[in-house]
Scaffold this motif. Structure first.
Motif, PDB file in Angstrom:
ATOM      1  N   LEU A 182     -61.072 -42.938  52.658  1.00  0.00           N
ATOM      2  CA  LEU A 182     -62.278 -42.116  52.528  1.00  0.00           C
ATOM      3  C   LEU A 182     -62.266 -41.305  51.234  1.00  0.00           C
ATOM      4  CD1 LEU A 182     -62.782 -40.909  56.209  1.00  0.00           C
ATOM      5  CD2 LEU A 182     -64.060 -42.690  54.977  1.00  0.00           C
ATOM      6  N   VAL A 183     -61.135 -40.720  50.900  1.00  0.00           N
ATOM      7  CA  VAL A 183     -61.055 -39.946  49.660  1.00  0.00           C
ATOM      8  C   VAL A 183     -61.278 -40.849  48.455  1.00  0.00           C
ATOM      9  CG1 VAL A 183     -59.533 -38.571  48.186  1.00  0.00           C
ATOM     10  CG2 VAL A 183     -59.601 -38.146  50.653  1.00  0.00           C
ATOM     11  N   ASN A 184     -60.765 -42.067  48.519  1.00  0.00           N
ATOM     12  CA  ASN A 184     -60.876 -42.980  47.379  1.00  0.00           C
ATOM     13  C   ASN A 184     -62.250 -43.646  47.265  1.00  0.00           C
ATOM     14  OD1 ASN A 184     -58.270 -42.463  46.593  1.00  0.00           O
ATOM     15  ND2 ASN A 184     -57.400 -44.294  47.558  1.00  0.00           N
ATOM     16  N   ASN A 185     -63.033 -43.640  48.341  1.00  0.00           N
ATOM     17  CA  ASN A 185     -64.269 -44.425  48.347  1.00  0.00           C
ATOM     18  C   ASN A 185     -65.515 -43.644  48.753  1.00  0.00           C
ATOM     19  OD1 ASN A 185     -63.403 -47.484  47.970  1.00  0.00           O
ATOM     20  ND2 ASN A 185     -61.849 -46.496  49.259  1.00  0.00           N
ATOM     21  N   ARG A 186     -65.395 -42.350  48.886  1.00  0.00           N
ATOM     22  CA  ARG A 186     -66.546 -41.516  49.229  1.00  0.00           C
ATOM     23  C   ARG A 186     -66.549 -40.279  48.348  1.00  0.00           C
ATOM     24  NH1 ARG A 186     -67.056 -45.581  51.664  1.00  0.00           N
ATOM     25  NH2 ARG A 186     -67.527 -45.898  53.878  1.00  0.00           N
ATOM     26  N   GLU A 187     -67.715 -39.651  48.240  1.00  0.00           N
ATOM     27  CA  GLU A 187     -67.825 -38.308  47.676  1.00  0.00           C
ATOM     28  C   GLU A 187     -68.267 -37.395  48.824  1.00  0.00           C
ATOM     29  OE1 GLU A 187     -68.603 -38.877  42.961  1.00  0.00           O
ATOM     30  OE2 GLU A 187     -70.374 -38.526  44.197  1.00  0.00           O
ATOM     31  N   MET A 188     -67.333 -36.596  49.312  1.00  0.00           N
ATOM     32  CA  MET A 188     -67.579 -35.743  50.473  1.00  0.00           C
ATOM     33  C   MET A 188     -67.711 -34.298  50.016  1.00  0.00           C
ATOM     34  SD  MET A 188     -64.913 -37.541  53.164  1.00  0.00           S
ATOM     35  CE  MET A 188     -63.662 -37.828  51.906  1.00  0.00           C
ATOM     36  N   PHE A 189     -68.845 -33.685  50.329  1.00  0.00           N
ATOM     37  CA  PHE A 189     -69.144 -32.309  49.928  1.00  0.00           C
ATOM     38  C   PHE A 189     -69.039 -31.387  51.146  1.00  0.00           C
ATOM     39  CE2 PHE A 189     -71.208 -35.062  46.880  1.00  0.00           C
ATOM     40  CZ  PHE A 189     -70.976 -34.433  45.664  1.00  0.00           C
ATOM     41  N   PHE A 190     -68.542 -30.167  50.896  1.00  0.00           N
ATOM     42  CA  PHE A 190     -68.308 -29.221  51.994  1.00  0.00           C
ATOM     43  C   PHE A 190     -68.843 -27.841  51.617  1.00  0.00           C
ATOM     44  CE2 PHE A 190     -65.111 -32.504  52.159  1.00  0.00           C
ATOM     45  CZ  PHE A 190     -65.055 -32.848  53.505  1.00  0.00           C
ATOM     46  N   ILE A 191     -69.741 -27.316  52.446  1.00  0.00           N
ATOM     47  CA  ILE A 191     -70.257 -25.946  52.296  1.00  0.00           C
ATOM     48  C   ILE A 191     -69.877 -25.195  53.568  1.00  0.00           C
ATOM     49  CG2 ILE A 191     -72.280 -24.497  51.895  1.00  0.00           C
ATOM     50  CD1 ILE A 191     -73.679 -26.944  50.699  1.00  0.00           C
ATOM     51  N   PRO A 192     -68.797 -24.433  53.559  1.00  0.00           N
ATOM     52  CA  PRO A 192     -68.325 -23.806  54.804  1.00  0.00           C
ATOM     53  C   PRO A 192     -69.213 -22.677  55.314  1.00  0.00           C
ATOM     54  CG  PRO A 192     -66.542 -23.995  53.183  1.00  0.00           C
ATOM     55  CD  PRO A 192     -67.831 -24.265  52.467  1.00  0.00           C
ATOM     56  N   ILE A 193     -69.886 -21.933  54.399  1.00  0.00           N
ATOM     57  CA  ILE A 193     -70.684 -20.768  54.825  1.00  0.00           C
ATOM     58  C   ILE A 193     -72.006 -20.783  54.073  1.00  0.00           C
ATOM     59  CG2 ILE A 193     -70.780 -18.270  55.059  1.00  0.00           C
ATOM     60  CD1 ILE A 193     -67.757 -18.180  54.977  1.00  0.00           C
ATOM     61  N   VAL A 194     -73.081 -21.136  54.779  1.00  0.00           N
ATOM     62  CA  VAL A 194     -74.410 -21.116  54.182  1.00  0.00           C
ATOM     63  C   VAL A 194     -74.975 -19.700  54.152  1.00  0.00           C
ATOM     64  CG1 VAL A 194     -76.787 -21.956  54.453  1.00  0.00           C
ATOM     65  CG2 VAL A 194     -74.862 -23.516  54.851  1.00  0.00           C
ATOM     66  N   ASN A 195     -74.583 -18.879  55.112  1.00  0.00           N
ATOM     67  CA  ASN A 195     -75.148 -17.539  55.291  1.00  0.00           C
ATOM     68  C   ASN A 195     -74.044 -16.481  55.164  1.00  0.00           C
ATOM     69  OD1 ASN A 195     -76.479 -15.213  56.142  1.00  0.00           O
ATOM     70  ND2 ASN A 195     -76.836 -15.940  58.236  1.00  0.00           N
ATOM     71  N   PRO A 196     -73.572 -16.205  53.940  1.00  0.00           N
ATOM     72  CA  PRO A 196     -72.439 -15.283  53.790  1.00  0.00           C
ATOM     73  C   PRO A 196     -72.785 -13.827  54.128  1.00  0.00           C
ATOM     74  CG  PRO A 196     -73.249 -15.952  51.634  1.00  0.00           C
ATOM     75  CD  PRO A 196     -73.958 -16.810  52.640  1.00  0.00           C
ATOM     76  N   ASP A 197     -74.010 -13.379  53.840  1.00  0.00           N
ATOM     77  CA  ASP A 197     -74.348 -11.970  54.080  1.00  0.00           C
ATOM     78  C   ASP A 197     -74.275 -11.623  55.560  1.00  0.00           C
ATOM     79  OD1 ASP A 197     -74.828 -11.842  51.395  1.00  0.00           O
ATOM     80  OD2 ASP A 197     -77.016 -11.736  51.560  1.00  0.00           O
ATOM     81  N   GLY A 198     -74.848 -12.475  56.388  1.00  0.00           N
ATOM     82  CA  GLY A 198     -74.813 -12.212  57.826  1.00  0.00           C
ATOM     83  C   GLY A 198     -73.401 -12.183  58.354  1.00  0.00           C
ATOM     84  N   TYR A 199     -72.543 -13.072  57.820  1.00  0.00           N
ATOM     85  CA  TYR A 199     -71.160 -13.132  58.290  1.00  0.00           C
ATOM     86  C   TYR A 199     -70.392 -11.888  57.857  1.00  0.00           C
ATOM     87  CZ  TYR A 199     -66.656 -15.195  59.559  1.00  0.00           C
ATOM     88  OH  TYR A 199     -65.426 -15.453  60.129  1.00  0.00           O
ATOM     89  N   VAL A 200     -70.590 -11.460  56.619  1.00  0.00           N
ATOM     90  CA  VAL A 200     -69.923 -10.236  56.154  1.00  0.00           C
ATOM     91  C   VAL A 200     -70.401  -9.027  56.963  1.00  0.00           C
ATOM     92  CG1 VAL A 200     -69.678  -8.651  54.198  1.00  0.00           C
ATOM     93  CG2 VAL A 200     -69.451 -11.117  53.838  1.00  0.00           C
TER      94      VAL A 200
END
Length: 777
Positions: A182-200
């Motif tokens: 998968l690492v060699n044959n895909r481009e995998m994107f990760f966004i762990p926190i879309v809403n940082p203000d609410g979490y903080v």
């Protein structure tokens, strides 16, 4: 110090009742009412569990909606389950996530891109993304997949799922085949926190975890704060006031206009610059996978593809799945619908929302549950990445005695064909697929242990290929045997299926198909259970009659109903209770309603008997049959179910079909047909050798197995007419067709027949040939 203390007091004062939210149950599922509330979970048609804020009490009073308290102090309850020795009870804070992303980049610069801010929140916090691929800083021509989390600030478990999958890929790269491929044959994107203000904000108000702020932190200018990012996307934004709210005080406030929020603008900008094919947008909780549409109960064009994908996602964790609007509640302006529905600003994306964790886990699962929930969802993350091109799994598997006596049963001493086809649940064409088989039973010898399928197109089936196995002469008739099938494209993953079958030729010792002038089954208690012709959507296994909870469908609330067989003597050769059933019973991961089978021996107390394949689950705690195992949910067609009753040989017994429903929601119900007590014998292979097969008559059937149309071609030197008879496995004729002299072909298209083994016999009055065929609906 004094200024810090005063600031803390100010925070507490401005937050009002943020520390006193409770969890309550409102006995309505009216979408218009729920759109003004902070909904935690919904039992469709029954009630909703709601996070109650101080402002909501007046609304519920004015709407005339009563509520039942469940948890008085919800943040305190969640915090009490978290480890106080760990930061945020074991959940990464926003700053810890940022530092963690920097750390994994520094440790794996060869496969991780530098953490990049792709935009900023209302309060100016960066929204970070990383890419994992073999050339992470190069835009390669490889399939792109996105994993994102925390649109809602009180769902940190969704973020932990992302971090766990990242760790899995990095820790196993160069070690495990799937991570490496998968690492060699895909481009995998990760966004762990879309809403940082609410979490903080939750970190400030509840540093030990358990904070219940959901929205972002937009100042709405009227004393309220926050827009729900997952109602602010542009596709069908503001479609109605049920799937989102125009009121800034509500938890589903959609904002003043589509994409008014910097968080959703950031997501839109990211998609616009990429060619994302697939997306998992994580939320918590409810143990569900949700596909488009959220804004309407209508199905989307790719509904069948979504259902196939989600069925595979749920293979290990058994999450329920369906479209958002029909499975949980309507939403509009959500990320899922926009990713799939908007094809103007970007390509179409097959996007699924997992609601990870159970109702008991809630928004802040206990610390010790973080890793198990991550593990439960890891297979879905892996499968999604493969599906960007191809992911094959077993479709139909049919076992028959093609090299044995061809009586249709699997007898000791026979060589059996295990005929299989695979299905590609990916967006592209697969490679060649390798299939393998191993024995999981001592009496099975594998003769042909591998097969090869040609590449399979997207969401298509392969042709059938067959393994060969041999049953030993001393295999016990009636014993259950198991084989394990695996298939792979030899690119990392291996998909497995375990298949069980019964050895021997069945001997029917007692049978009732409910189609005679009467039968000896009777209703013991309750107002359910009726005998007759069921509703058209259900039909019967063998027409016309069945026993059903309600023949017209839609069983009643608050029922405990019992159907009994007559007294049956269990002969010493008896092995199994067998019947066919169809059911659609309320279930959403919890068995609210359901049915089971009990046995009564010599007038004693009923005891639940378990099917070979197991029950769906157990009745929930408020059921009158609480704790009992039961069938619930959907059978997806008529299915045969068998119970081992060999322990009751020599006894006089009755079988009870017990059905129970609670106060809410009713579906079509439970339908029973073709009840039988069977034993198994060993039929001699030599004794069943085919006779009367002259050279002047031969029959060719294709395809075999078939699923809609069977072509029967006849080669004969006879000048007589031919008769084609097709019988089911019970010997009952389902069609008889006389062919005029000279007609040498016949097409059979099943209508009401169920899947199974059938026998095609062609005769000219003197000679006959019988062929076994397999019908797969």
């Amino acid at each position: 110090m004094k200024r810090i203390f005063l600031l803390a007091v100010l925070v507490f004062a401005l937050s009002g009742s943020i520390f006193s939210q409770s969890l309550v149950r409102v006995y309505t599922t009216d979408a218009q009412i729920l759109s003004h509330l902070d909904v935690a979970s919904v039992r469709p048609g029954a009630y909703a569990d709601v996070v109650l804020w101080e402002k909501d009490k007046g609304y519920l009073l004015s709407a005339g909606v009563d509520y039942e308290p469940l948890i008085d102090d919800l943040p305190g309850y969640y915090a009490s389950r978290l480890d106080p020795m760990l930061s945020m009870g074991g959940y990464h804070t926003y700053s810890e996530v940022v530092a963690w992303l920097d750390s994994v980049y520094n440790e794996h610069t060869d496969i991780v891109s530098p953490p990049e801010s792709i935009g900023y929140s209302c309060e100016g916090r960066a929204i970070y993304i990383i890419k994992i691929s073999d050339n992470p800083t190069v835009d390669e021509d490889e399939p792109e997949i996105l994993y994102d989390a925390m649109h809602h600030a009180r769902e940190p478990g969704s973020m932990e799922l992302i971090l766990y999958f990242i760790s899995y890929l990095l820790d196993n790269y160069g070690i495990s085949d799937d991570a490496t491929y998968l690492v060699n044959n895909r481009e995998m994107f990760f966004i762990p926190i879309v809403n940082p203000d609410g979490y903080v904000y939750n970190e400030i108000t509840n540093p030990g975890g358990g904070g219940m702020w959901r929205k972002n932190r937009r100042d709405n200018g009227d004393g309220t704060f926050g827009v729900d990012p997952n109602r602010n996307y542009g596709y069908m934004w503001g479609y109605d006031d049920e799937g989102s709210s125009p009121n800034p005080a509500d938890e589903t406030y959609r904002g003043p206009e589509a994409f008014s929020e910097p968080e959703t603008q950031t997501m839109r900008g990211f998609y616009a610059g990429r060619n994302i094919l697939l997306n998992l947008s994580y939320h918590t909780y409810s143990a569900m996978y949700l596909a488009p549409w959220g804004y309407t109960a209508d199905t989307c064009a790719d509904y069948s593809k979504f259902m196939e994908m989600m069925q595979l996602f749920s293979k290990e964790n058994h999450y329920i799945y369906g479209s958002g609007a029909t499975t949980i509640y309507p939403t509009n302006g959500d990320a899922n619908d926009w990713a799939y529905g908007d094809t103007i600003t970007k390509p179409r994306v097959l996007s699924v929302t997992p609601e990870a964790g159970s109702g008991e886990d809630g928004f802040w699962p206990p610390t010790e549950r973080i890793i198990p929930i991550n593990q439960d969802n890891l297979p879905a993350n892996i499968r999604l990445a493969y599906m960007a091109v191809s992911y094959v799994h077993y479709g139909d598997v049919v076992i028959f005695d093609s090299l044995g006596n061809e009586n249709g049963f699997l007898d000791p001493g026979e060589t059996l064909s295990v005929s299989c086809r695979v299905r590609n649940c990916g967006l592209g064409t697969s490679r060649e697929v390798i299939g393998r088989i191993v024995s999981a039973s001592s009496h099975i010898e594998v003769i042909r242990d591998s097969v090869l399928w040609s590449p399979v197109s997207s969401f298509e089936n392969s042709e059938y290929e067959s393994f060969l196995i041999h049953l030993s002469d001393d295999a016990e008739p009636g014993a259950a045997a198991r084989i394990v099938l695996s298939c792979t494209e030899d690119i990392g993953y291996v998909e497995q299926e375990t298949v069980s079958f019964i050895i021997g030729t069945p001997e029917t010792l007692f049978a009732e198909n409910f189609d005679g002038s009467g039968d000896d089954f009777f209703v013991v208690s309750g107002s359910e259970w009726q005998r007759g012709v069921p509703v058209a959507d259900v039909g019967s296994h063998s027409a016309p009659n069945v026993w059903a909870t309600v023949l017209a469908g839609d069983y009643h609330d608050r029922q405990t109903a019992v159907l009994s067989s007559p007294v049956i003597h269990i002969d010493s050769t008896a092995k199994y209770l067998s019947f066919w059933h169809w059911y659609d019973i309320e279930y959403d991961g919890i068995c609210y309603d359901g049915g089971n089978v009990k046995i009564v021996v010599d007038g004693g107390m009923p005891a639940v008997v378990s099917p070979l394949t197991g029950y769906t689950g157990v009745f929930y705690e408020y059921s009158s049959m609480a704790g009992d195992s039961c069938f619930s949910g959907m059978s997806n067609g008529w299915k045969n179910v068998m119970f081992d009753i060999s322990a009751y040989c020599g006894d006089d017994v009755r079988f009870l079909f017990s059905f129970c429903s609670d106060n809410y929601v009713h579906h079509l119900g439970w339908y029973i047909d073709d009840f039988a007590i069977v034993g198994y014998t060993a039929t001699s292979v030599e004794a069943e050798e085919r006779i009367n097969l002259p050279l002047s008559l031969d029959v060719y059937v294709s395809p075999n197995p078939f699923n809609s149309r069977l072509v029967i071609n006849i080669s004969s030197s006879s000048d007589r007419e031919h008769t084609v008879t097709i019988r089911n496995i019970l010997g009952e004729a389902v069609i008889v067709e006389r062919l005029p002299v000279g007609v040498e072909s016949f097409c059979y298209e099943p209508t009401t027949e169920g899947s199974g083994i059938y026998f095609v016999t062609v005769t000219d009055g003197e000679c006959s040939v019988t062929k076994k065929v397999v019908y797969l609906k």
